[in-house]
Design an enzyme around this catalytic site. Structure first.
Site, PDB file in Angstrom:
ATOM      1  N   CYS A 121     -76.790   5.269  63.459  1.00  0.00           N
ATOM      2  CA  CYS A 121     -76.512   5.469  64.876  1.00  0.00           C
ATOM      3  C   CYS A 121     -75.110   4.953  65.179  1.00  0.00           C
ATOM      4  O   CYS A 121     -74.771   3.810  64.833  1.00  0.00           O
ATOM      5  CB  CYS A 121     -77.549   4.730  65.726  1.00  0.00           C
ATOM      6  SG  CYS A 121     -77.215   4.779  67.509  1.00  0.00           S
ATOM      7  N   CYS A 124     -75.533   1.661  67.731  1.00  0.00           N
ATOM      8  CA  CYS A 124     -76.021   0.330  67.328  1.00  0.00           C
ATOM      9  C   CYS A 124     -76.060   0.126  65.823  1.00  0.00           C
ATOM     10  O   CYS A 124     -76.327  -0.983  65.357  1.00  0.00           O
ATOM     11  CB  CYS A 124     -77.413   0.091  67.906  1.00  0.00           C
ATOM     12  SG  CYS A 124     -78.682   1.218  67.253  1.00  0.00           S
ATOM     13  N   CYS A 171     -82.556   7.238  69.172  1.00  0.00           N
ATOM     14  CA  CYS A 171     -82.528   6.067  68.290  1.00  0.00           C
ATOM     15  C   CYS A 171     -83.588   5.084  68.763  1.00  0.00           C
ATOM     16  O   CYS A 171     -83.628   4.723  69.943  1.00  0.00           O
ATOM     17  CB  CYS A 171     -81.143   5.428  68.318  1.00  0.00           C
ATOM     18  SG  CYS A 171     -81.052   3.847  67.443  1.00  0.00           S
ATOM     19  N   CYS A 174     -81.679   1.654  70.211  1.00  0.00           N
ATOM     20  CA  CYS A 174     -80.890   1.630  71.453  1.00  0.00           C
ATOM     21  C   CYS A 174     -81.239   2.764  72.412  1.00  0.00           C
ATOM     22  O   CYS A 174     -80.665   2.851  73.489  1.00  0.00           O
ATOM     23  CB  CYS A 174     -79.404   1.667  71.136  1.00  0.00           C
ATOM     24  SG  CYS A 174     -78.826   3.242  70.440  1.00  0.00           S
ATOM     25  N   CYS A 197     -82.073  18.828  64.462  1.00  0.00           N
ATOM     26  CA  CYS A 197     -80.759  19.326  64.860  1.00  0.00           C
ATOM     27  C   CYS A 197     -80.021  18.199  65.582  1.00  0.00           C
ATOM     28  O   CYS A 197     -80.363  17.843  66.716  1.00  0.00           O
ATOM     29  CB  CYS A 197     -80.926  20.545  65.764  1.00  0.00           C
ATOM     30  SG  CYS A 197     -79.378  21.349  66.200  1.00  0.00           S
TER      31      CYS A 197
END
Length: 215
Positions: A121, A124, A171, A174, A197
């Site tokens: 991510c 984070c 995510c 976060c 996707c």
């Protein structure tokens, strides 16, 4: 008392005798003495090298980096303010992760990334996808057929079940928006029958150790 010239003569004879004794020393002893001298010089260089790594500037820098990593680990990412996110993220990352936008197809540099590694991510740092699960969907967005535990699937309702819409992916750490999951993976013969996707700007790629090949 002896004249000064006598003392000088004695000193000269003594110096000559010392020189002769050194020159006459066995070659093995001279080699051993030379080796000991070289060893002492080598130790001195190693100590100097170690000392250069222990300067206050270096030590403070390492302490600062360690403290920064500890602070990052203590952040409650779900409570980070919008203003703080704007400081942490690029405009493209913010648009995807926090505004839940969608990047233009084929605009992400990660679309053609082919190296081995892990996709994290970009907000984070949570690991989200492995390169081994990535495939070329031709859609213009990085595509995977499975995700890591850091990926959370939000319900897409009946439309998602019948393939008319995707399920939102975020995510888990976060809650940043990542993209959508579709059940049309059968079109690419994916092992799971799914297609994740993903917006490339939501990801940061970290190559595996030793993989320095170009993407």
């Amino acid at each position: 008392k002896q004249p000064m010239s006598s003392y000088l003569l004695v000193a000269a004879l003594f110096a000559g005798a010392s020189t002769l004794s050194v020159a006459a020393a066995p070659s093995g002893r001279r080699v051993a003495n030379t080796r000991r001298l070289l060893d002492l010089r080598s130790v001195g260089r190693r100590e100097a090298s170690i000392a250069s790594l222990l300067t206050p500037t270096v030590l403070l820098g390492r302490l600062h980096r360690g403290t920064a990593r500890a602070d990052e680990n203590q952040i409650d990412w779900r409570k980070v303010s919008d203003e703080e996110w704007k400081k942490r993220l690029t405009p493209e990352q913010y648009f995807i992760l926090r505004d839940r936008g969608t990047e233009r197809p084929f605009s992400s540099p990660l679309y053609n990334e082919k190296r081995k590694g892990t996709y994290h991510c970009s907000g984070c740092g949570t690991p989200l996808f492995e390169s081994s699960k990535k495939f070329n969907s031709g859609t213009g967005w990085p595509s995977f057929y499975d995700g890591l535990p850091g990926v959370e699937v939000k319900g897409g309702g009946l439309a998602a079940l019948v393939g008319l819409a995707g399920e939102e992916l975020v995510c888990r750490t976060c809650e940043g928006h990542l993209g959508d999951r579709f059940n049309d993976g059968i079109l690419w013969n994916t092992p799971t029958g799914l297609r994740y996707c993903i917006d490339g700007y939501a990801l940061q790629f970290k190559p595996s150790a030793g993989d320095d090949s170009m993407s």
